[in-house]
Design an enzyme around this catalytic site. Structure first.
Site: not given
Length: 315
Positions: A160-162, A164, A190
């Site tokens: 998720d975020s970084a 991803a 994500v």
């Protein structure tokens, strides 16, 4: 002590010119456990004796007494490369739930954080973790859970975020450096932490918000060329077509600053010459990382179901 600020990224962190870092979020940790609610067992392992890479492993309790081989998920946490860890209660609780729902083994990678360990440390550590997973392909790797219960012909990456962002960069690296004995069946991104110097249509033009994202990236990667760096803006990466995972699921949230980047990634990946299948799931009315802050919400449940289905579909 130098009190002069290099980056003020409140309410997340402050970085001073003398190298000191104040983190206001993501510093809490919890030990591995046998989770009463889900029956998922976890433990911490060292990935590489000659580096600082470790991981938290998760396995459904029922699996340890059976001969069943389970899909394997390599998970990369978020936090802008600067905050959070694999030991965070947020991630620990989320992975307990995901492992129980999907009936998989998960390896939550604790890569080194910036700015103490600037980019590319997070990518290098994540690659080290993937190589470590692949070392179990002949059933004589260092970790018994993977030797006995991991199906290395059904491996997924998610973040998720970084995290991803890391999935994207690991997928590209897999196209350049083969890992033998391991088959990647899908990548899940994500609320991906991608950006660019110029706003996309419908993307925020608010200077403060854009500045915060830029500062996070520059703090994590001091030698970067900026937000059009291929590591941060996949649209500028000539290697994107070599992304060596043939199924991708992107999850975006309607009011997340990074929403447009998720949709744009689908577009540029599809047009790059890459031959896989990519789909986007959007959560209406939700913001960045809503599924972590409100895991019992309807949209979080729908997203969880989608991830579980993605990892258990025959392909």
């Amino acid at each position: 002590m130098d009190t002069e600020l290099l980056y003020d990224m409140s309410p997340y962190a402050r970085i001073y010119k003398d190298g000191r870092v104040e983190r206001f979020l993501g510093t809490e940790t919890v030990p591995p456990s046998l989770d009463e609610k889900t029956g998922v067992q976890s433990k911490d392992v060292a990935i590489s004796p000659d580096s600082a890479v470790s991981a938290r492993l998760y396995i459904p309790k029922a699996a340890t007494g059976s001969l069943q081989k389970l899909p394997v998920l390599v998970y990369f946490h978020g936090g802008g490369f600067i905050i959070e860890s694999a030991q965070s209660p947020t991630y620990h609780n989320y992975l307990n739930a995901l492992v129980a729902e999907a009936n998989i083994i998960a390896i939550s990678v604790d890569y080194r954080s910036a700015p103490e360990h600037p980019i590319p440390a997070a990518y290098d550590d994540s690659w080290t973790a993937l190589k470590w997973v692949a070392s179990h392909s002949t059933r004589n790797g260092p970790e018994d859970w993977l030797n006995s219960h991991g199906n290395l012909k059904k491996v997924f990456m998610a973040g998720d975020s970084a995290g991803a962002n890391i999935v994207n960069n690991m997928g590209i690296r897999l196209g350049e450096e083969k890992l033998n004995g391991i088959e990647f069946r899908g990548g899940i991104m994500v609320h991906p932490y991608f950006w660019g110097e110029e706003p996309l249509p419908l993307e925020t033009t608010e200077p403060k918000k854009r500045s915060l994202i830029r500062d996070f990236w520059r703090a994590a990667s001091p030698t970067t060329t900026g937000c059009d760096d291929p590591l941060m803006n996949p649209a500028t990466d000539p290697r994107l077509s070599s992304f060596n995972v043939n199924r991708v699921l992107i999850c975006v949230a309607e009011i997340d600053m990074f929403r447009q980047r998720g949709w744009y990634y689908k577009e540029v990946l599809s047009k790059s010459g890459w031959s896989g299948v990519v789909e986007v799931m959007e959560a209406p009315g939700e913001d960045h990382m809503f599924h972590m802050s409100n895991p019992s919400s309807d949209n979080a449940a729908k997203m969880m179901k989608k991830l579980v289905t993605f990892m258990n579909e025959e392909n």
